[in-house]
Design a protein around this motif. Sequence first.
Motif, PDB file in Angstrom:
ATOM      1  N   THR A 151       0.702  -1.258  -0.122  1.00  0.00           N
ATOM      2  CA  THR A 151      -0.059  -0.015   0.009  1.00  0.00           C
ATOM      3  C   THR A 151       1.052   1.269   0.127  1.00  0.00           C
ATOM      4  N   GLU A 152       1.835   1.350   0.740  1.00  0.00           N
ATOM      5  CA  GLU A 152       2.958   2.448   0.683  1.00  0.00           C
ATOM      6  C   GLU A 152       3.589   2.628  -0.677  1.00  0.00           C
ATOM      7  N   ALA A 153       3.744   1.508  -1.474  1.00  0.00           N
ATOM      8  CA  ALA A 153       4.396   1.648  -2.673  1.00  0.00           C
ATOM      9  C   ALA A 153       3.289   2.124  -3.717  1.00  0.00           C
ATOM     10  N   LEU A 154       2.108   1.540  -3.719  1.00  0.00           N
ATOM     11  CA  LEU A 154       0.901   2.263  -4.374  1.00  0.00           C
ATOM     12  C   LEU A 154       0.624   3.881  -4.123  1.00  0.00           C
ATOM     13  N   VAL A 155       0.803   4.306  -2.889  1.00  0.00           N
ATOM     14  CA  VAL A 155       0.593   5.692  -2.704  1.00  0.00           C
ATOM     15  C   VAL A 155       1.629   6.385  -3.029  1.00  0.00           C
ATOM     16  N   ARG A 156       2.910   5.922  -3.200  1.00  0.00           N
ATOM     17  CA  ARG A 156       4.178   6.600  -3.844  1.00  0.00           C
ATOM     18  C   ARG A 156       4.014   6.789  -5.199  1.00  0.00           C
ATOM     19  N   LYS A 157       3.481   5.622  -5.717  1.00  0.00           N
ATOM     20  CA  LYS A 157       3.306   5.626  -7.131  1.00  0.00           C
ATOM     21  C   LYS A 157       2.169   6.397  -7.719  1.00  0.00           C
ATOM     22  N   TYR A 158       0.991   6.522  -7.224  1.00  0.00           N
ATOM     23  CA  TYR A 158      -0.193   7.321  -7.152  1.00  0.00           C
ATOM     24  C   TYR A 158       0.154   8.812  -7.109  1.00  0.00           C
ATOM     25  N   GLU A 159       0.863   9.179  -5.894  1.00  0.00           N
ATOM     26  CA  GLU A 159       1.558  10.708  -5.995  1.00  0.00           C
ATOM     27  C   GLU A 159       2.383  10.943  -6.810  1.00  0.00           C
ATOM     28  N   SER A 160       3.294  10.112  -7.323  1.00  0.00           N
ATOM     29  CA  SER A 160       4.252  10.490  -8.536  1.00  0.00           C
ATOM     30  C   SER A 160       3.468  10.683  -9.824  1.00  0.00           C
ATOM     31  N   ALA A 161       2.398   9.982 -10.070  1.00  0.00           N
ATOM     32  CA  ALA A 161       1.513   9.857 -11.148  1.00  0.00           C
ATOM     33  C   ALA A 161       0.809  11.372 -11.334  1.00  0.00           C
ATOM     34  N   ALA A 162       0.361  11.662 -10.089  1.00  0.00           N
ATOM     35  CA  ALA A 162      -0.416  12.798  -9.833  1.00  0.00           C
ATOM     36  C   ALA A 162       0.512  14.058 -10.311  1.00  0.00           C
ATOM     37  N   ARG A 163       1.850  14.143  -9.513  1.00  0.00           N
ATOM     38  CA  ARG A 163       2.945  15.246  -9.793  1.00  0.00           C
ATOM     39  C   ARG A 163       3.207  15.105 -11.274  1.00  0.00           C
ATOM     40  N   THR A 164       3.323  14.206 -12.083  1.00  0.00           N
ATOM     41  CA  THR A 164       3.637  14.170 -13.351  1.00  0.00           C
ATOM     42  C   THR A 164       2.445  14.731 -14.224  1.00  0.00           C
ATOM     43  N   ASP A 165       1.318  14.508 -13.943  1.00  0.00           N
ATOM     44  CA  ASP A 165       0.098  14.845 -14.550  1.00  0.00           C
ATOM     45  C   ASP A 165      -0.033  16.229 -14.477  1.00  0.00           C
ATOM     46  N   VAL A 166       0.149  16.820 -13.276  1.00  0.00           N
ATOM     47  CA  VAL A 166       0.092  18.295 -12.978  1.00  0.00           C
ATOM     48  C   VAL A 166       1.206  18.942 -13.682  1.00  0.00           C
ATOM     49  N   ALA A 167       2.373  18.400 -13.718  1.00  0.00           N
ATOM     50  CA  ALA A 167       3.443  18.921 -14.585  1.00  0.00           C
ATOM     51  C   ALA A 167       3.015  19.116 -16.284  1.00  0.00           C
ATOM     52  N   GLU A 168       2.721  18.122 -16.445  1.00  0.00           N
ATOM     53  CA  GLU A 168       1.955  18.045 -18.039  1.00  0.00           C
ATOM     54  C   GLU A 168       0.790  18.919 -18.324  1.00  0.00           C
ATOM     55  N   ALA A 169      -0.109  18.996 -17.299  1.00  0.00           N
ATOM     56  CA  ALA A 169      -1.098  20.017 -17.442  1.00  0.00           C
ATOM     57  C   ALA A 169      -0.454  21.449 -17.595  1.00  0.00           C
ATOM     58  N   ALA A 170       0.362  21.587 -16.672  1.00  0.00           N
ATOM     59  CA  ALA A 170       1.036  22.969 -16.725  1.00  0.00           C
ATOM     60  C   ALA A 170       1.892  23.389 -18.065  1.00  0.00           C
ATOM     61  N   SER A 171       2.469  22.397 -18.537  1.00  0.00           N
ATOM     62  CA  SER A 171       2.854  22.706 -19.726  1.00  0.00           C
ATOM     63  C   SER A 171       2.283  22.935 -20.737  1.00  0.00           C
ATOM     64  N   HIS A 172       0.879  22.195 -20.933  1.00  0.00           N
ATOM     65  CA  HIS A 172       0.010  22.432 -21.988  1.00  0.00           C
ATOM     66  C   HIS A 172      -0.709  23.750 -21.595  1.00  0.00           C
ATOM     67  N   ARG A 173      -0.945  24.171 -20.585  1.00  0.00           N
ATOM     68  CA  ARG A 173      -1.608  25.413 -20.463  1.00  0.00           C
ATOM     69  C   ARG A 173      -0.819  26.518 -20.684  1.00  0.00           C
ATOM     70  N   GLN A 174       0.771  26.327 -20.458  1.00  0.00           N
ATOM     71  CA  GLN A 174       1.547  27.302 -21.023  1.00  0.00           C
ATOM     72  C   GLN A 174       1.773  27.532 -22.520  1.00  0.00           C
ATOM     73  N   ILE A 175       1.643  26.366 -23.159  1.00  0.00           N
ATOM     74  CA  ILE A 175       1.833  26.360 -24.543  1.00  0.00           C
ATOM     75  C   ILE A 175       0.269  27.224 -25.199  1.00  0.00           C
ATOM     76  N   ALA A 176      -0.629  26.700 -24.718  1.00  0.00           N
ATOM     77  CA  ALA A 176      -2.015  27.266 -24.760  1.00  0.00           C
ATOM     78  C   ALA A 176      -2.026  28.944 -24.582  1.00  0.00           C
ATOM     79  N   ALA A 177      -1.318  29.304 -23.454  1.00  0.00           N
ATOM     80  CA  ALA A 177      -1.118  30.849 -23.260  1.00  0.00           C
ATOM     81  C   ALA A 177      -0.421  31.528 -24.211  1.00  0.00           C
ATOM     82  N   LYS A 178       0.576  30.820 -24.614  1.00  0.00           N
ATOM     83  CA  LYS A 178       1.690  31.457 -25.864  1.00  0.00           C
ATOM     84  C   LYS A 178       0.562  31.651 -27.095  1.00  0.00           C
ATOM     85  N   LEU A 179       0.187  30.503 -27.291  1.00  0.00           N
ATOM     86  CA  LEU A 179      -0.574  30.834 -28.504  1.00  0.00           C
ATOM     87  C   LEU A 179      -2.072  31.607 -28.383  1.00  0.00           C
ATOM     88  N   ARG A 180      -2.650  31.836 -27.467  1.00  0.00           N
ATOM     89  CA  ARG A 180      -3.528  32.978 -27.105  1.00  0.00           C
ATOM     90  C   ARG A 180      -2.891  34.417 -27.171  1.00  0.00           C
TER      91      ARG A 180
END
Length: 188
Positions: free
Chosen positions: A132-161
């Motif tokens: 369960t500890e390993a799964l918690v780390r895995k999901y938290e890591s995936a959440a951080r990665t997804d947040v970073a990807e979302a920020a990257s795409h938001r930044q690209i969209a802002a540049k295009l705007r």
Amino acid sequence: MDIPWRKLRKLRRFKPVGIENRVSRYCKPRTRDIVAALSIFGLLGLPASSAFAVEANVYPSRQNAAASTEHEAIEKYYEEEARKRHEIVAKYYEDEAGKMQAKAKELKLLLEHYEDKSYLYGKKAQDLQAHTEALVRKYESAARTDVAEAASHRQIAAKLREKEKRYAETRSQRLSAIDGSHRGNVSR
């Protein structure tokens, strides 16, 4: 298997050579006819294409202006579509990050249960806690990665705007400059 040379010569002798000649004899005239027909059609189309070329060169400034505005409109359209898609992808990654964080929170509660009530699970309690500890780390890591990807795409969209805004400003400046030059010519 070793075949002697004499037998090979005999096998070659019985090869049906006449079939190749018959096939090529029948194919050649058809190929010639097709090539001749295509060349005739090409020659017939040549004067018409040269007439269009002459007509196209009569008003090159109009065509260049129309082509540039058309090119700008197409470019603007594709940039707007790209911006929309980046915003959609950013929204997707944000939603996925939220799901991952919720799953991590759920697993943390389960981990607390395993730690508090380890006597219920006997020998498997430590394994369940570690898993369960390993799964918690895995999901938290995936959440951080997804947040970073979302920020990257938001930044690209802002540049295009921003690029769209600059395009609109330069377009209005060009139109005002054109109107000013036309007014100056009319008043003279």
